[in-house]
Write a protein that holds these residues in place. Structure first.
Motif, PDB file in Angstrom:
ATOM      1  N   GLY A  68       0.807  -1.217   0.000  1.00 13.67           N
ATOM      2  CA  GLY A  68       0.000   0.000   0.000  1.00 13.67           C
ATOM      3  C   GLY A  68       0.837   1.263   0.000  1.00 13.67           C
ATOM      4  O   GLY A  68       0.312   2.356  -0.125  1.00 13.67           O
ATOM      5  N   GLY A  69       2.163   1.110   0.127  1.00 12.56           N
ATOM      6  CA  GLY A  69       3.059   2.267   0.123  1.00 12.56           C
ATOM      7  C   GLY A  69       3.221   2.849  -1.268  1.00 12.56           C
ATOM      8  O   GLY A  69       2.888   2.223  -2.278  1.00 12.56           O
ATOM      9  N   ALA A  70       3.719   4.061  -1.318  1.00  7.83           N
ATOM     10  CA  ALA A  70       3.893   4.751  -2.593  1.00  7.83           C
ATOM     11  C   ALA A  70       5.315   5.251  -2.733  1.00  7.83           C
ATOM     12  O   ALA A  70       5.964   5.602  -1.749  1.00  7.83           O
ATOM     13  CB  ALA A  70       2.925   5.922  -2.699  1.00  7.83           C
ATOM     14  N   ILE A  71       5.780   5.268  -3.968  1.00  9.22           N
ATOM     15  CA  ILE A  71       7.032   5.948  -4.288  1.00  9.22           C
ATOM     16  C   ILE A  71       6.666   7.232  -5.009  1.00  9.22           C
ATOM     17  O   ILE A  71       5.605   7.334  -5.631  1.00  9.22           O
ATOM     18  CB  ILE A  71       7.975   5.086  -5.152  1.00  9.22           C
ATOM     19  CG1 ILE A  71       7.286   4.677  -6.452  1.00  9.22           C
ATOM     20  CG2 ILE A  71       8.470   3.881  -4.373  1.00  9.22           C
ATOM     21  CD1 ILE A  71       8.228   4.257  -7.539  1.00  9.22           C
ATOM     22  N   TYR A  72       7.544   8.221  -4.911  1.00  9.38           N
ATOM     23  CA  TYR A  72       7.277   9.532  -5.482  1.00  9.38           C
ATOM     24  C   TYR A  72       8.474   9.968  -6.304  1.00  9.38           C
ATOM     25  O   TYR A  72       9.612   9.682  -5.949  1.00  9.38           O
ATOM     26  CB  TYR A  72       7.056  10.569  -4.370  1.00  9.38           C
ATOM     27  CG  TYR A  72       5.893  10.252  -3.484  1.00  9.38           C
ATOM     28  CD1 TYR A  72       6.035   9.409  -2.386  1.00  9.38           C
ATOM     29  CD2 TYR A  72       4.644  10.793  -3.732  1.00  9.38           C
ATOM     30  CE1 TYR A  72       4.960   9.121  -1.564  1.00  9.38           C
ATOM     31  CE2 TYR A  72       3.566  10.513  -2.918  1.00  9.38           C
ATOM     32  CZ  TYR A  72       3.733   9.668  -1.842  1.00  9.38           C
ATOM     33  OH  TYR A  72       2.663   9.377  -1.035  1.00  9.38           O
ATOM     34  N   PHE A  73       8.198  10.665  -7.390  1.00 10.05           N
ATOM     35  CA  PHE A  73       9.277  11.267  -8.156  1.00 10.05           C
ATOM     36  C   PHE A  73       8.718  12.435  -8.947  1.00 10.05           C
ATOM     37  O   PHE A  73       7.498  12.601  -9.068  1.00 10.05           O
ATOM     38  CB  PHE A  73       9.980  10.253  -9.081  1.00 10.05           C
ATOM     39  CG  PHE A  73       9.079   9.523 -10.038  1.00 10.05           C
ATOM     40  CD1 PHE A  73       8.832  10.019 -11.307  1.00 10.05           C
ATOM     41  CD2 PHE A  73       8.505   8.311  -9.668  1.00 10.05           C
ATOM     42  CE1 PHE A  73       8.003   9.329 -12.188  1.00 10.05           C
ATOM     43  CE2 PHE A  73       7.687   7.620 -10.548  1.00 10.05           C
ATOM     44  CZ  PHE A  73       7.441   8.122 -11.813  1.00 10.05           C
ATOM     45  N   ASP A  74       9.620  13.253  -9.446  1.00 12.43           N
ATOM     46  CA  ASP A  74       9.255  14.402 -10.262  1.00 12.43           C
ATOM     47  C   ASP A  74       9.483  14.049 -11.724  1.00 12.43           C
ATOM     48  O   ASP A  74      10.450  13.355 -12.061  1.00 12.43           O
ATOM     49  CB  ASP A  74      10.107  15.622  -9.906  1.00 12.43           C
ATOM     50  CG  ASP A  74       9.882  16.073  -8.476  1.00 12.43           C
ATOM     51  OD1 ASP A  74       8.745  15.976  -8.002  1.00 12.43           O
ATOM     52  OD2 ASP A  74      10.851  16.506  -7.830  1.00 12.43           O
ATOM     53  N   LEU A  75       8.598  14.499 -12.578  1.00 16.11           N
ATOM     54  CA  LEU A  75       8.708  14.256 -14.011  1.00 16.11           C
ATOM     55  C   LEU A  75       8.621  15.597 -14.718  1.00 16.11           C
ATOM     56  O   LEU A  75       7.633  16.322 -14.572  1.00 16.11           O
ATOM     57  CB  LEU A  75       7.580  13.335 -14.480  1.00 16.11           C
ATOM     58  CG  LEU A  75       7.510  13.055 -15.982  1.00 16.11           C
ATOM     59  CD1 LEU A  75       8.761  12.332 -16.455  1.00 16.11           C
ATOM     60  CD2 LEU A  75       6.271  12.228 -16.293  1.00 16.11           C
ATOM     61  N   GLU A  76       9.667  15.918 -15.462  1.00 16.79           N
ATOM     62  CA  GLU A  76       9.691  17.169 -16.212  1.00 16.79           C
ATOM     63  C   GLU A  76       9.998  16.842 -17.664  1.00 16.79           C
ATOM     64  O   GLU A  76      10.959  16.136 -17.960  1.00 16.79           O
ATOM     65  CB  GLU A  76      10.762  18.102 -15.657  1.00 16.79           C
ATOM     66  CG  GLU A  76      10.792  19.441 -16.334  1.00 16.79           C
ATOM     67  CD  GLU A  76      11.795  20.379 -15.692  1.00 16.79           C
ATOM     68  OE1 GLU A  76      12.251  21.282 -16.407  1.00 16.79           O
ATOM     69  OE2 GLU A  76      12.108  20.215 -14.516  1.00 16.79           O
TER      70      GLU A  76
END
Length: 140
Positions: A40-48
């Motif tokens: 149920g955990g999430a990973i996060y990142f930025d996309l440009e």
């Protein structure tokens, strides 16, 4: 589980492989792992996107900590990455069934065709990938 903007955002672009609309282009990195999240955990990142034609994400792979054969789903959420913006997260694609190929190996996330993940020119997004019934693994 819907991502919450107040959660710490980590730039973990290394966890996903993106196929750009320009044939053959991709981004990948190590699958060393070491940091495992709960189901149920999430990973996060930025996309440009700096391409003048935008990008299309045609496939993604993730490092999962689960044993070979463990099945669950992945949900991809996006939110504009504007400084000072508190716009809500939107579900981009959800309920995609994946089966873990084991720790240390890239588990593919099949996307429908045509891909629902097209990002226009100059885009800048925060991305969250929620693992339902699976555990993300990443390295720092």
């Amino acid at each position: 589980m819907r991502p919450q903007p107040s959660l710490p955002v980590r730039s973990i672009l290394c966890l996903a492989l993106f196929g750009a609309s320009l044939a053959g282009q991709s981004l990948t990195t190590t699958f060393a792992g070491g940091q495992d999240l709960n189901p149920g955990g999430a990973i996060y990142f930025d996309l440009e996107c700096t391409s003048p034609t935008g990008i299309e994400i045609s496939s993604m792979v993730f490092h999962l900590a689960d044993p070979v054969g463990t099945t669950g789903t992945l949900d991809v959420y996006v939110a504009p990455d504007n400084i000072g913006s508190f716009e809500p997260w939107s579900l981009l694609v959800g309920g995609i069934t994946v089966t873990s190929v084991g720790a240390g190996a890239p588990t593919p996330m099949p996307l429908p065709s045509p891909s629902p993940m097209h990002m226009g020119a100059g885009c800048s997004y925060r991305v969250a990938v929620v693992a339902n019934g699976l555990r993300h693994s990443y390295s720092t």
